[in-house]
Design a protein around this motif. Structure first.
Motif, PDB file in Angstrom:
ATOM      1  N   ARG A   1      37.745  37.870  38.240  1.00 40.92           N
ATOM      2  CA  ARG A   1      39.205  37.993  38.303  1.00 40.92           C
ATOM      3  C   ARG A   1      39.805  37.274  39.514  1.00 40.92           C
ATOM      4  N   ILE A   2      38.941  36.857  40.442  1.00 44.39           N
ATOM      5  CA  ILE A   2      39.445  36.165  41.633  1.00 44.39           C
ATOM      6  C   ILE A   2      39.465  34.664  41.359  1.00 44.39           C
TER       7      ILE A   2
ATOM      8  N   ALA B   1      45.190  34.545  48.374  1.00 39.82           N
ATOM      9  CA  ALA B   1      44.211  34.855  47.332  1.00 39.82           C
ATOM     10  C   ALA B   1      44.950  34.981  46.007  1.00 39.82           C
TER      11      ALA B   1
ATOM     12  N   ILE C   1      44.628  36.504  42.039  1.00 43.68           N
ATOM     13  CA  ILE C   1      43.901  37.438  41.179  1.00 43.68           C
ATOM     14  C   ILE C   1      44.443  37.335  39.756  1.00 43.68           C
TER      15      ILE C   1
ATOM     16  N   LEU D   1      48.356  37.242  40.088  1.00 43.51           N
ATOM     17  CA  LEU D   1      48.910  37.904  41.260  1.00 43.51           C
ATOM     18  C   LEU D   1      48.491  37.090  42.491  1.00 43.51           C
TER      19      LEU D   1
END
Lengths: 332, 332
Positions: free
Chosen positions: A30-31, A40, A42, A50
């Motif tokens: 998911r990263i 970062a 997501i 996100l």
């Protein structure tokens, strides 16, 4: 474990971050991006991601209470975060603002910090939904964590540059540095000259125009200086680059202050941190489109991405080719 | 604007947070909870919410490098955040870790901070996906922002307590305070006695058991002391409360150290910060169920929620009724 004698001042910020990245940060499916980029990313759905970022300003490192009002400190800390979201092509949503406060601080000054952060956040529909206050023994600090969103198709990272991409930059450079130098020498007496240093603007809207209208392959905000950010792009994209000195847009205010203080404007344009302009690379087929967008936001094409073996060069006005130095705001 | 002369030391942390909450924080239809609770809660789908929290530890305020190893500092800062997620009934997912570093710090110590944070995060499937390193002129600090998730049906806040609810607490109290006092007096020589202060555990799993098996109406983690947290619950839920002294579970280590240092164990049990035990209220119909769960985690029923006009009282072992004082870790 036997300790090495290395102090952080010998390693530099980027060396340290690289090491932390390798040893600590983890990824999962998911990263999409972990830090090393501006933020970062997501995966939350198949269409939207996100963005999670943080930035911290510390007294005597990033600001001096002799030049900055509390409101400007809150403002600037929020801009650093908003600018990270801009650099990914996204929109800011929610922020949490933590302040570390010396005991002697006045309550009104604490509100002013929050007010500054809130004013600029609101302008970009970003809501402050929480925070933390803690005592700090000596130096004030403000640390903001921000959540944003970006559509999958508009996400831009540092690592997507392609060989042959045009290197572009928004706005005029060197002004934040010029503002700082001016402040140090003369104080706040001529505010317009130093506004970019005290009240920078995040380029959220401009970044959206770019990602919606151009094939932007990579992007970064100029928080540590043009030269330093270009090295981030080339390193993360495993490429080289060449910059044309004559195309680097130097701010008239930077020229004015540099002349006044007997400094080199180009050096400031290359090293000026906290500009919050955007450095990005565009597929060269979009050269015509760049010209069209110029009416909305000043864009300069300042170079092109090369193969890694070419290194990172500056072609001077004289035609002489020099290795570009990784100058910029060094945190350590 | 004319400034008032109020300094934060006169207002206290909670007064300050209340004022910031009123003046700065904003809500929208996606914000289920904003801070004032342990964390902010954002609606991401009809079934699941995002939890967004932050916690910061500052040298000389929250820790002393004479007692704490760098690894323990990273660990403890992460636990403070994980515990916020536990208190909402959720599961931690992603963290961003920022450190403010004095120039003289050794690189190995920076890694140790990240290692400590990473070790405890990993235990709860929480990934560190980014961070920021900045120079700090004097005092080390660590600020973590954390994202978690909670199913709508399991979300618990501070404000949901009902009149007649049983007030419950996990574990045994006073140990963190006892550990700190012991450390101050004797240093790290008897580690088991001070472990709860140096290496606390977040009650993620225990909180999930509670929200899945009981009608938990409100919950908070004990980071500032039982008494102080109970006031948060009563204020946010607009209720009063009564505590029974004889039911307050005092840790044997707390008893031992308090006796050694000639202090009152009950006072420590009421004021001990950084316990990271959970204080929660349960519908009294679930009294029988509480007993069943006790086998998995020690739970004590220590009082009940009353009408607001009853205030917050402590019924002493003698039967005498006293007003409970809002004692606990005061940040200002």
């Amino acid at each position: 474990m036997r300790k090495t004698e290395t102090k952080i001042s010998q390693l530099g910020e980027f060396g340290l971050i690289d090491l932390i990245k390798k040893r600590v940060f983890s990824k999962d499916k998911r990263i999409i991006v972990n830090i090393g980029d501006d933020a970062a990313v997501i995966r939350t759905s198949s269409e939207r991601f996100l963005i999670f970022t943080t930035d911290t300003l510390v007294e005597r490192i990033h600001f001096d209470l002799n030049y900055f009002t509390p409101e400007e400190i809150g403002w600037k800390a929020m801009v650093a975060n908003l600018s990270d979201i801009a650099a990914m092509g996204g929109l800011p949503k929610y922020a949490i603002v933590t302040v570390g406060l010396p005991k002697s601080i006045h309550v009104d000054d604490v509100f002013s910090i929050y007010k500054g952060a809130s004013r600029i956040a609101k302008k970009y529909n970003c809501k402050i939904i929480g925070g933390d206050t803690t005592l700090a023994p000596k130096d004030l600090f403000i640390s903001i964590a921000l959540l944003g969103e970006v559509e999958k198709k508009f996400l831009v990272t540092r690592s997507g540059a392609k060989k042959g991409d045009l290197i572009c930059v928004t706005g005029k450079l060197g002004e934040a540095q010029a503002g700082l130098e001016y402040l140090k020498k003369y104080g706040r007496q001529k505010l317009p000259l130093v506004r970019k240093h005290l009240q920078p603007q995040p380029l959220i809207k401009e970044a959206r125009i770019l990602v919606k209208n151009l094939k932007v392959n990579s992007m970064i905000d100029i928080s540590d200086g043009l030269s330093s950010e270009l090295f981030h792009l080339t390193e993360e994209s495993r490429l080289g680059a060449v910059l044309y000195e004559q195309n680097i847009p130097i701010s008239p205010k930077c020229l004015k202050v540099a002349t006044l203080l007997n400094k080199t404007p180009l050096a400031w344009a290359l090293s000026s941190g906290e500009e919050y302009e955007l450095l990005f690379t565009v597929d060269r087929k979009d050269q015509g489109k760049i010209k069209k967008i110029k009416s909305k936001k000043n864009i300069s094409v300042i170079g092109e991405m090369m193969a890694k073996r070419e290194g990172v060069k500056l072609i001077q006005k004289s035609g002489k080719v020099k290795d570009l130095k990784k100058i910029g705001f060094m945190h350590f």
